[in-house]
Design a protein around this motif. Structure first.
Motif, mmCIF file in Angstrom:
data_model
loop_
_atom_site.group_PDB
_atom_site.id
_atom_site.type_symbol
_atom_site.label_atom_id
_atom_site.label_comp_id
_atom_site.label_asym_id
_atom_site.label_seq_id
_atom_site.Cartn_x
_atom_site.Cartn_y
_atom_site.Cartn_z
ATOM 1 N N LEU A 246 -2.755 -1.441 -17.092
ATOM 2 C CA LEU A 246 -2.282 -2.515 -17.967
ATOM 3 C C LEU A 246 -3.443 -3.164 -18.709
ATOM 4 N N GLU A 247 -4.526 -3.458 -17.998
ATOM 5 C CA GLU A 247 -5.679 -4.114 -18.614
ATOM 6 C C GLU A 247 -6.238 -3.297 -19.775
ATOM 7 N N ASN A 248 -6.236 -1.977 -19.608
ATOM 8 C CA ASN A 248 -6.832 -1.098 -20.617
ATOM 9 C C ASN A 248 -5.808 -0.541 -21.594
ATOM 10 N N LEU A 249 -4.590 -1.102 -21.560
ATOM 11 C CA LEU A 249 -3.536 -0.753 -22.527
ATOM 12 C C LEU A 249 -3.290 0.757 -22.571
ATOM 13 N N LYS A 250 -3.299 1.397 -21.431
ATOM 14 C CA LYS A 250 -3.150 2.846 -21.394
ATOM 15 C C LYS A 250 -1.765 3.283 -21.867
ATOM 16 N N GLU A 251 -1.735 4.432 -22.482
ATOM 17 C CA GLU A 251 -0.473 5.000 -22.929
ATOM 18 C C GLU A 251 0.441 5.207 -21.719
ATOM 19 N N GLY A 252 1.658 4.706 -21.816
ATOM 20 C CA GLY A 252 2.620 4.857 -20.732
ATOM 21 C C GLY A 252 2.384 3.952 -19.533
ATOM 22 N N CYS A 253 1.528 2.946 -19.684
ATOM 23 C CA CYS A 253 1.184 2.099 -18.530
ATOM 24 C C CYS A 253 2.396 1.372 -17.943
ATOM 25 N N TRP A 254 3.338 0.986 -18.805
ATOM 26 C CA TRP A 254 4.507 0.251 -18.311
ATOM 27 C C TRP A 254 5.511 1.156 -17.608
ATOM 28 N N SER A 255 5.285 2.471 -17.677
ATOM 29 C CA SER A 255 6.192 3.425 -17.027
ATOM 30 C C SER A 255 5.710 3.851 -15.642
ATOM 31 N N LEU A 256 4.583 3.307 -15.191
ATOM 32 C CA LEU A 256 4.108 3.631 -13.851
ATOM 33 C C LEU A 256 5.176 3.272 -12.817
ATOM 34 N N LYS A 257 5.299 4.100 -11.791
ATOM 35 C CA LYS A 257 6.378 3.934 -10.815
ATOM 36 C C LYS A 257 6.423 2.540 -10.170
ATOM 37 N N PRO A 258 5.294 1.956 -9.740
ATOM 38 C CA PRO A 258 5.385 0.630 -9.137
ATOM 39 C C PRO A 258 5.979 -0.416 -10.088
ATOM 40 N N ILE A 259 5.646 -0.300 -11.380
ATOM 41 C CA ILE A 259 6.199 -1.240 -12.356
ATOM 42 C C ILE A 259 7.682 -0.984 -12.541
ATOM 43 N N GLN A 260 8.048 0.273 -12.650
ATOM 44 C CA GLN A 260 9.461 0.622 -12.809
ATOM 45 C C GLN A 260 10.280 0.185 -11.602
ATOM 46 N N ASP A 261 9.748 0.322 -10.415
ATOM 47 C CA ASP A 261 10.457 -0.100 -9.208
ATOM 48 C C ASP A 261 10.687 -1.610 -9.195
ATOM 49 N N VAL A 262 9.686 -2.359 -9.656
ATOM 50 C CA VAL A 262 9.830 -3.813 -9.738
ATOM 51 C C VAL A 262 10.887 -4.182 -10.775
ATOM 52 N N PHE A 263 10.801 -3.566 -11.950
ATOM 53 C CA PHE A 263 11.802 -3.844 -12.990
ATOM 54 C C PHE A 263 13.214 -3.531 -12.482
ATOM 55 N N THR A 264 13.341 -2.436 -11.763
ATOM 56 C CA THR A 264 14.654 -2.055 -11.229
ATOM 57 C C THR A 264 15.146 -3.080 -10.207
ATOM 58 N N GLY A 265 14.241 -3.558 -9.352
ATOM 59 C CA GLY A 265 14.619 -4.585 -8.381
ATOM 60 C C GLY A 265 15.077 -5.861 -9.048
ATOM 61 N N LEU A 266 14.396 -6.245 -10.119
ATOM 62 C CA LEU A 266 14.779 -7.453 -10.849
ATOM 63 C C LEU A 266 16.087 -7.243 -11.600
ATOM 64 N N LYS A 267 16.270 -6.042 -12.141
ATOM 65 C CA LYS A 267 17.496 -5.729 -12.876
ATOM 66 C C LYS A 267 18.716 -5.808 -11.955
ATOM 67 N N LYS A 268 18.577 -5.376 -10.711
ATOM 68 C CA LYS A 268 19.677 -5.468 -9.753
ATOM 69 C C LYS A 268 20.087 -6.927 -9.545
ATOM 70 N N ILE A 269 19.110 -7.797 -9.478
ATOM 71 C CA ILE A 269 19.385 -9.226 -9.304
ATOM 72 C C ILE A 269 20.124 -9.781 -10.516
ATOM 73 N N ILE A 270 19.684 -9.383 -11.705
ATOM 74 C CA ILE A 270 20.331 -9.841 -12.940
ATOM 75 C C ILE A 270 21.759 -9.318 -13.013
ATOM 76 N N ASP A 271 21.938 -8.026 -12.760
ATOM 77 C CA ASP A 271 23.264 -7.416 -12.860
ATOM 78 C C ASP A 271 24.231 -7.953 -11.813
ATOM 79 N N ALA A 272 23.702 -8.429 -10.689
ATOM 80 C CA ALA A 272 24.556 -8.986 -9.641
ATOM 81 C C ALA A 272 25.024 -10.401 -9.981
ATOM 82 N N GLY A 273 24.474 -10.965 -11.052
ATOM 83 C CA GLY A 273 24.875 -12.310 -11.457
ATOM 84 C C GLY A 273 24.124 -13.413 -10.745
ATOM 85 N N TYR A 274 22.940 -13.092 -10.246
ATOM 86 C CA TYR A 274 22.172 -14.084 -9.492
ATOM 87 C C TYR A 274 21.114 -14.789 -10.337
#
Length: 468
Positions: A246-274
């Motif tokens: 992220l710091e070095n603005l690498k191509e595809g940096c936001w698609s790294l699995k740990p970031i995607q897993d976090v986004f997915t966890g947050l999306k579940k909370i949003i979709d559940a209406g919480y």
């Protein structure tokens, strides 16, 4: 060029800043580049022990201070110190809520303020103006008002975050601990346990909903507080690989699995209406009051400034307390107690200011013991000056909890700088508001954030900083 992380110094600073204090009783581009770093003391200024920068007699200091969670009273206090020590001088403290918009015309016109608190959602990307800023090394090498060399009174590691290409141009004044905040009294009443993972947070959301409350909420200007939480979670989950990408603005940096897993966890909370709806149309302090005063939602990610920012809109007996940001799994690379913390509220002195020496003198006053104690006592946050916080945190549960968070994290403290360095927050706010209100997918969030990073990476006019 590269900025080399210095783990020992950073660890000493971030852990020691509050932890050690417990045991010490309280007693786009702007103007075209201008040559920076050459001190331009005001005409007639005489250098002396009491006037180390040669501030001109009876001169005026123009200070523009971001009015956010810490207010501006602490800066006014420091200004009064300058007026007392430099007899006949005047300090004009002006509040601003949108630093970039307010000050861009002044940089372009060649008449910037003498000292600026470059903070807030719309700060000036430091990368766009660093050639126009004074080297602040003389400030920390000067003696403070108590007669001690300033750098000897500061916690270790405070210079590195504001140093670029070997030039120290930004003094980060406030120690900021980022956490997930909650009311300890509300949790005690309901028998709730503070979650440590996104799955636990999802389960807590169901319990909160049963009590007529939401898990999270947000305001439009602070939507990226959830980005801060998400990055913190992802770094804990995936380690330095995530941070450096992220710091070095690498191509595809936001698609790294740990970031995607976090986004997915947050999306579940949003979709559940919480997630409390309507945040994209709600002013951020009004949204925060729905948390701290009305208790409509029960968790809120923010920096340590939150208590002071909401001190007039917090329910009696709220017991504001911070907890480490969530992880995705229990096997994260960094422990769950790892902490995002750094020095913030970046002060700069433009080389084209009319009273450069006065701007530096203002910083000297801010780094005095009296000013640092006043800041801690009135804002419930620590400065980078050592020995200013008593064990009881001036009665603040939030400040005491920050000490505990740092103690619990030990050496596992981290931070990042790319958002402020390149001034990305304004564009990112749009993407995050859309995501939090449930109008975009994880893929769309990822694409939007990657596009913002790519734009900077591919812009040859932007000088990049390589972090290693």
């Amino acid at each position: 060029m590269s900025i080399t992380e210095k783990p020992l110094q950073r660890r000493q600073f971030l852990r020691g800043a509050l932890l050690a204090a417990v045991f010490i009783p309280a007693t786009g581009m702007l103007a075209s580049c201008v040559g920076g770093g050459g001190s331009t003391t005001a005409p007639g200024g005489t250098v002396s022990a009491k006037n180390p920068f040669g501030m001109a007699a009876k001169s005026t200091v123009d200070a523009v201070i971001f009015k956010g969670g810490y207010g501006i009273d602490y800066a006014t206090f420091a200004g009064k110190i300058v007026e007392k020590t430099q007899v006949g001088s005047t300090v004009k403290v002006t509040a601003a809520t949108n630093i970039a918009q307010t000050l861009q015309p002044r940089f372009v016109g060649g008449n910037p303020p003498d000292v600026i608190d470059n903070s807030g959602a719309n700060l000036i990307g430091i990368n766009t103006i660093r050639a126009q800023l004074e080297d602040l090394t003389p400030v920390i090498e000067a003696k403070n008002l108590e007669g001690k060399v300033i750098k000897d009174t500061l916690y270790a590691g405070v210079i590195e975050p504001g140093t670029f290409d070997g030039k120290f141009v930004q003094l980060n004044y406030v120690l900021t601990v980022y956490a997930m905040w909650y009311s300890a009294s509300l949790f005690e009443t309901n028998g709730w346990t503070v979650p440590t993972t996104y799955d636990e947070a999802l389960a807590l959301g169901a319990k909160a909903k049963a009590q007529g409350k939401y898990l999270f909420g947000w305001g439009k200007e602070a939507a990226t507080y959830y980005q801060t939480m998400a990055i913190g979670s992802a770094i804990k989950e995936g380690g330095d690989e995530v941070r450096l990408a992220l710091e070095n603005l690498k191509e595809g940096c936001w698609s790294l699995k740990p970031i995607q897993d976090v986004f997915t966890g947050l999306k579940k909370i949003i979709d559940a209406g919480y997630m409390q709806p309507g945040g994209a149309g709600t002013q951020f302090t009004a949204a925060q009051a729905q948390w701290s005063n009305d208790e409509k939602f029960i968790l809120y990610p923010s920096g340590g400034w939150i208590e002071n920012e909401m001190k007039t809109q917090t329910k009696a007996g709220f017991k504001m307390t911070g907890a480490p940001e969530l992880t995705v799994t229990t096997g994260s690379k960094l422990p769950q107690k790892a902490l995002h913390s750094t020095a913030g509220e970046g002060y700069i002195v433009p080389s084209q200011g009319k009273n450069v020496a006065g701007g530096k003198e203002f910083l000297r006053a801010m780094l005095s013991h009296d000013a640092a104690v006043n800041f801690a006592k009135t804002t419930f946050s620590s400065t980078i000056v050592k020995g200013t916080i008593p064990a009881d945190g001036f009665g603040s549960t939030a400040l005491v909890s920050q000490v505990k968070l740092l103690e619990g994290a030990g050496s596992d403290v981290f931070s990042w700088n790319f958002v402020d360095l390149y001034g990305l927050n304004t564009d990112q706010l749009v993407v995050w508001n859309t995501f939090l209100q449930g109008d975009s997918s994880v893929a769309q969030l990822t694409s939007g954030l990657q596009s913002i990073s790519d734009k900077v990476r591919n812009d040859s006019s932007v000088k990049k900083v390589t972090v290693t």
